[in-house]
Write an enzyme that holds these catalytic residues in place. Structure first.
Site, PDB file in Angstrom:
ATOM      1  N   THR A 195      47.414  47.123  21.197  1.00  0.00           N
ATOM      2  CA  THR A 195      48.842  46.918  20.985  1.00  0.00           C
ATOM      3  C   THR A 195      49.546  47.593  22.158  1.00  0.00           C
ATOM      4  O   THR A 195      49.039  48.566  22.704  1.00  0.00           O
ATOM      5  CB  THR A 195      49.326  47.536  19.656  1.00  0.00           C
ATOM      6  OG1 THR A 195      49.113  48.950  19.688  1.00  0.00           O
ATOM      7  CG2 THR A 195      48.600  46.969  18.462  1.00  0.00           C
ATOM      8  N   THR A 250      52.613  44.896  17.355  1.00  0.00           N
ATOM      9  CA  THR A 250      51.473  44.003  17.203  1.00  0.00           C
ATOM     10  C   THR A 250      50.580  44.648  16.161  1.00  0.00           C
ATOM     11  O   THR A 250      50.709  45.827  15.895  1.00  0.00           O
ATOM     12  CB  THR A 250      50.692  43.954  18.542  1.00  0.00           C
ATOM     13  OG1 THR A 250      51.555  43.475  19.570  1.00  0.00           O
ATOM     14  CG2 THR A 250      49.467  43.093  18.498  1.00  0.00           C
ATOM     15  N   GLY A 296      51.671  43.932  26.895  1.00  0.00           N
ATOM     16  CA  GLY A 296      50.675  42.894  27.121  1.00  0.00           C
ATOM     17  C   GLY A 296      50.400  42.643  28.588  1.00  0.00           C
ATOM     18  O   GLY A 296      49.254  42.413  28.994  1.00  0.00           O
TER      19      GLY A 296
HETATM   20  N1  GLY Z   1      50.871  43.373  22.940  1.00  0.00           N
HETATM   21  C1  GLY Z   1      51.784  42.422  22.525  1.00  0.00           C
HETATM   22  C2  GLY Z   1      52.482  41.749  23.613  1.00  0.00           C
HETATM   23  O1  GLY Z   1      52.673  42.291  24.690  1.00  0.00           O
HETATM   24  O2  GLY Z   1      52.905  40.636  23.406  1.00  0.00           O
END
Ligand code: GLY
Length: 409
Positions: free
Chosen positions: A291, A240, A294
């Site tokens: 990043t 990310t 998520g």
């Molecule tokens: N941080 C990016 C995701 O988990 O999609």
């Protein structure tokens, strides 16, 4: 019941009067320990390491007196446009159906506006699409087909985002790992079980890599990219980019964009499009973004919690460390699971103080870094890690160590 024009005016007038009273109540200054409201002497811009090559484009906008969100966009559209960056935009690693789905969000400090899109196909610059949602609609978030349709109506070109390199890496995953996907109980589930590690595990692991090398050759993955492709299969990245900026007036913005977790289930949205998780900016305090995993970040509202920590007086580094510890707390009964959690935060306070923090330091020869320019030239700096060592790829497999991490004192 009849309702006359006079009734309407009378009702509305009473409504407006009480609203005015409420608002007066709310405008009483809230107790705040925000440490400093002085803007920095020079603009400051901070981003994930993959934005390094584009940092000067953003800094140029800030020093030329441009808008802070335009500066941020100059940085994060760089990797979005680059077919060789497989973590965002064009060339991003696809989902389990071999389709690239992108997420992004942004916040503009001066106007306190926000925009976001999730699960978008066929549009490369989803960061700009999130900004367009912010600027041209009364909404904050659009998802899936609706977001895509809006993008085409607003003039974004339709593009095939799947590069041949990313497709072949997906094929390597599909053919060699299709039993080890994102289905089944996740890391956070009490039903989750580590695989049986009886027998000679490192032999098993070496064998597996050898088999994958042969398969990669058959698929036609270039020799120089073969180990990188295997790494992406064994360690599905959630790459990310986040960027936050402040100018000399103290105006701030932040944005995050991603292709999300590699090989994810179609429709999965991570933290990057979630205002308050993937990115958050409060014009009075600071800006932060993330990043990494998520799913973990959503559960602690990472970016928002960091900004609130700074509002209560923590330094950028303390604010980020506190959030990493909240993620660790979510696994307090199972510290060995934390080895599968990878998380980094990029933090900028309104006075220009900044920090990069991460869950795992990475190996000594490849420490986790972020990029920054505070007026003294662009550079990489090492992030401050909660734990020393390297996170492990997902899914867990025999041959990898499952150790409880030692927290850095
Ligand atoms: N941080 C990016 C995701 O988990 O999609």
């Amino acid at each position: 019941m009849k309702f006359s024009r006079r009734d309407f005016i009378a009702t509305t007038a009473i409504g407006s009067a009480s609203l005015a009273l409420d608002l007066q109540g709310q405008t009483k200054p809230a107790a705040s320990a925000a440490p400093s409201v002085h803007p920095p002497k020079k603009p400051v811009i901070i981003c994930a390491a993959n934005g390094y090559n584009y940092l000067e484009r953003g800094y140029g906008v800030l020093s030329g007196g441009g808008d802070t969100l335009d500066a941020v966009m100059q940085v994060i559209t760089g990797p979005e446009d680059d077919p060789n960056d497989d973590s965002v935009g064009l060339g991003g690693l696809p989902n389990e159906d071999c389709v690239v789905e992108l997420d992004a969000c942004c916040m503009h400090g001066p106007t306190r506006m926000a925009g976001s899109v999730a699960g978008v196909r066929d549009i490369k610059n989803v960061s700009l699409l999130a900004k367009t949602v912010m600027e041209h609609t009364g909404h904050v978030m659009l998802v899936g087909e609706g977001a895509q349709k809006f993008g085409f109506m607003m003039g974004f070109p339709k593009e095939n985002l799947l590069t041949e390199r990313s497709r072949k890496t997906w094929q390597l995953w599909r053919e060699s790992m299709s039993n080890d996907d994102w289905w089944g109980p996740g890391l956070a589930s009490p039903k989750f079980k580590f695989p049986d590690t009886a027998g000679n595990v490192s032999e098993y692991y070496d064998e597996r890599i050898k088999r994958m090398e042969k398969l990669a050759e058959r698929i036609g993955i270039e020799p120089e990219f073969r180990m990188a492709a295997i790494e992406r299969v064994l360690n599905p990245p959630s790459g990310t980019i986040h960027c936050s900026a402040v100018n000399e007036k103290g105006e701030m913005s932040g944005a995050t964009t991603t292709s999300g977790l590699a090989w994810k289930l179609a429709g999965r949205a991570g933290d990057s499009p979630i205002i308050g998780a993937g990115s958050y900016t409060d014009q009075d305090v600071g800006s932060a973004g993330a990043t990494g995993n998520g799913e973990e970040n959503i559960k602690v509202c990472g970016a928002h919690t960091i900004v609130e920590n700074m509002r209560r007086g923590m330094s950028p580094q303390e604010a980020g460390m506190d959030v990493l510890k909240r993620i660790a707390r979510n696994y307090e009964g199972h510290p060995e699971k934390l080895q599968y959690v990878d998380m980094s935060y990029y933090i900028l306070r309104k006075d220009g103080a900044y920090a990069g923090v991460c869950m795992w330091s990475g190996p000594p020869e490849h420490l986790r870094r972020f990029a920054v320019n505070d007026g003294n030239g662009k550079r990489y700096e090492n992030a401050v890690a909660l734990y020393q060592g390297q996170s492990l790829g997902w899914p867990p497999m025999p041959g990898r160590k499952h150790l409880a991490p030692e927290q850095k004192k």
